[in-house]
Design an enzyme around this catalytic site. Sequence first.
Site, PDB file in Angstrom:
ATOM      1  N   GLU A   1       0.811  -1.228   0.000  1.00 34.91           N
ATOM      2  CA  GLU A   1       0.000   0.000   0.000  1.00 34.91           C
ATOM      3  C   GLU A   1       0.842   1.274   0.000  1.00 34.91           C
ATOM      4  O   GLU A   1       0.613   2.182   0.807  1.00 34.91           O
ATOM      5  CB  GLU A   1      -0.977  -0.021   1.179  1.00 34.91           C
ATOM      6  CG  GLU A   1      -1.872  -1.252   1.153  1.00 34.91           C
ATOM      7  CD  GLU A   1      -2.885  -1.316   2.295  1.00 34.91           C
ATOM      8  OE1 GLU A   1      -2.774  -0.511   3.232  1.00 34.91           O
ATOM      9  OE2 GLU A   1      -3.780  -2.176   2.246  1.00 34.91           O
TER      10      GLU A   1
ATOM     11  N   GLU B   1      -5.218 -10.966  -2.080  1.00 41.27           N
ATOM     12  CA  GLU B   1      -6.103 -10.857  -0.902  1.00 41.27           C
ATOM     13  C   GLU B   1      -7.568 -10.883  -1.318  1.00 41.27           C
ATOM     14  O   GLU B   1      -8.388 -10.098  -0.818  1.00 41.27           O
ATOM     15  CB  GLU B   1      -5.812  -9.562  -0.119  1.00 41.27           C
ATOM     16  CG  GLU B   1      -4.369  -9.417   0.294  1.00 41.27           C
ATOM     17  CD  GLU B   1      -4.089  -8.161   1.123  1.00 41.27           C
ATOM     18  OE1 GLU B   1      -5.026  -7.565   1.672  1.00 41.27           O
ATOM     19  OE2 GLU B   1      -2.909  -7.791   1.220  1.00 41.27           O
TER      20      GLU B   1
ATOM     21  N   ASP C   1      -0.796  -3.793  -3.559  1.00 47.80           N
ATOM     22  CA  ASP C   1      -1.646  -2.629  -3.271  1.00 47.80           C
ATOM     23  C   ASP C   1      -3.115  -2.947  -3.533  1.00 47.80           C
ATOM     24  O   ASP C   1      -3.437  -3.959  -4.145  1.00 47.80           O
ATOM     25  CB  ASP C   1      -1.208  -1.412  -4.096  1.00 47.80           C
ATOM     26  CG  ASP C   1      -1.305  -0.113  -3.291  1.00 47.80           C
ATOM     27  OD1 ASP C   1      -2.314   0.063  -2.574  1.00 47.80           O
ATOM     28  OD2 ASP C   1      -0.383   0.708  -3.380  1.00 47.80           O
TER      29      ASP C   1
HETATM   30  C1  XIL Z   1      -6.090  -7.040   7.882  1.00 46.67           C
HETATM   31  C2  XIL Z   1      -6.361  -8.273   8.755  1.00 46.67           C
HETATM   32  O1  XIL Z   1      -7.197  -9.143   8.049  1.00 46.67           O
HETATM   33  C3  XIL Z   1      -7.009  -7.846  10.039  1.00 46.67           C
HETATM   34  O2  XIL Z   1      -7.133  -8.962  10.932  1.00 46.67           O
HETATM   35  C4  XIL Z   1      -6.180  -6.755  10.728  1.00 46.67           C
HETATM   36  O3  XIL Z   1      -6.874  -6.284  11.871  1.00 46.67           O
HETATM   37  C5  XIL Z   1      -5.925  -5.597   9.781  1.00 46.67           C
HETATM   38  O4  XIL Z   1      -5.317  -6.084   8.585  1.00 46.67           O
HETATM   39  N1  XIL Z   1      -4.925  -5.183   3.286  1.00 46.67           N
HETATM   40  C6  XIL Z   1      -3.835  -5.894   3.740  1.00 46.67           C
HETATM   41  C7  XIL Z   1      -3.995  -6.834   4.874  1.00 46.67           C
HETATM   42  O5  XIL Z   1      -2.754  -5.823   3.138  1.00 46.67           O
HETATM   43  O6  XIL Z   1      -2.820  -6.950   5.622  1.00 46.67           O
HETATM   44  C8  XIL Z   1      -5.157  -6.422   5.763  1.00 46.67           C
HETATM   45  O7  XIL Z   1      -5.340  -7.436   6.752  1.00 46.67           O
HETATM   46  C9  XIL Z   1      -6.402  -6.244   4.931  1.00 46.67           C
HETATM   47  C10 XIL Z   1      -6.202  -5.138   3.915  1.00 46.67           C
END
Ligand code: XIL
Length: 409
Positions: free
Chosen positions: A195, A313, A245
Site C-alpha cells: 500500500e 487478498e 496494493d
Molecule cells: C487485515 C487483517 O485481516 C485484520 O485482521 C487486521 O486487523 C488488519 O489487517 N490489506 C492488507 C492486509 O494488506 O494486511 C489487511 O489485513 C487487509 C487489507
Amino acid sequence: MKMKQLLSALLAFAVLFSVMTACGNTSTDELSSGEGTASGETAGDDTATYVNRDNVYAYDEEAPSLYEAFSQWFKVGTAMNPSDLVEGTEEFEILVKQYNIFTLENGSKPDAMHPSEDVYNFTQLEQLVEFANEYDKSVRGHTLVWHSQCPDWFFYDDDGNTVSADVLVERLIEHVTTIVSHFKGEVDVWDVVNEVLGDSGGLRDSMWYQIIGDYDGDGDSYDYIEIAFTAAHEADPDARLIINDYSLESSESKAITMYMMVKSMLEEGIPIDGIGLQMHVDYTVDVDTVRSNIEILLKLRNIDPDFVIEITELDMSCFTWSDTSTEVELTDEFVEQFDTKYTELFELFIELAEEGTLDSVVFWGYNDGATWLNSYPVSGRTNHPLLIDSDYKLKSAYWSLIDLAESKS
Ligand code: XIL
C-alpha cells in the site's frame, strides 16, 4: 531544487504519455472475453460429480479441492492464522484439502515480527513454513514494509524525536535483511512493500516516504521502496518480490501511477518481480475494468518479459463501499450475481494464467465466519465474501468455480 521538481514533473508527464500511447490501441472490447457464465444455471445443481452437493462441507472427503481444480492454471491460497494449524481439526483439514499457498493474516507484519529494535518474533511464520514443508504447500510473506501495523520505534529515537533518513535507512535494511535471510529458501514470495500509493494519487504520505524521501538525490521520492527491494533480493535472490496494493483493479489512475513508478524502478534495475493486486472487491465489481487495469500493469512486460501479477487478498464484499448496513438479505438474485462475478473473475484469471502472467490467487480468509470484512469498514457486520460459509459449508459460488474449472479443462 526548483529545476529538479520541474524535471521530475516533465518525466512524469513523459511516462504518462507513453502509458497512454501504449494502452491506446487496446480497447476494452478487444480485451474482454465475451463469454457468458453458467454459474446461475449451475448453482445448487445436484447433477454434478459430487454427491449431496448442497450439504457438502469444505473438509469432507467427498468434497472437491479448490486448488486441485485450478492446478493447471494457478495456485489457490488463503490467509490464515497459526491457530488454524492444529492437526485433526476441521480448520486444518480445510487448509490442507482446499489450498496450496498460504499467508499469515497478521503474523508476519512488522508489528508482529519486529516489535522492537532488538526483538524479532519468527515463531508464527516458522510454524507456517513447517506446515508448508510437510504438506508440500507454498508460503507468501506478508509484509515487510507497510505504513500500518508497523511499530513506532522504526521512526523515533529514545527522546521521541523523528530519526534521520540515515538512521531509518539503516533500520530498514537491517529489518528486511534479517527477516528475508531467516526465511531464505522457505518463503517463496514476499510482499516487500504494501500500500505505498496514496488515495489521492501519487505516493502515500507515510513516515517511510516522509523521512527517507529522495535519499539518493536522483529526483524521485520512492527510495525506501528501492532500498527495501534491493535488500530483499540480496538476502534471498530466489524469492519472488512483489509490490502489493489495493484498488489497482478498480482505479485506472492508480493502476497508471503504479505502472509509471514500477517502470522507472525496473529501468533503474530494481529487482521487482511483480505487482500484487489485493482485490478486495464487492459484488458489483466490473470485471471489464479489472481486465483493462491489469492490461495496463502488464505493459511492464515490455521491460521485463517475466513480470507477473498475483491476486493476493481476494474477497467479495456483499456491501458496496458506501453502504453502512450490517446485514444483507441473500436473495436468489443476489447470490446469482455474487456467483456470476466470482465466475467472471476466475475466467479472467484463467486467461491470464494461460498467457503466463498469473500463477497465484490467494483469498483473504477461508470462511465467512472469520473474515476481516465482518469488522471493516463497518464493525459488527455479517458479511459473506468468501466461498465457504461460517459453518464450513461449500457455497454456491464455490460450486460455480468448480464447474468453471471442469468446463475449461
Ligand atoms: C487485515 C487483517 O485481516 C485484520 O485482521 C487486521 O486487523 C488488519 O489487517 N490489506 C492488507 C492486509 O494488506 O494486511 C489487511 O489485513 C487487509 C487489507
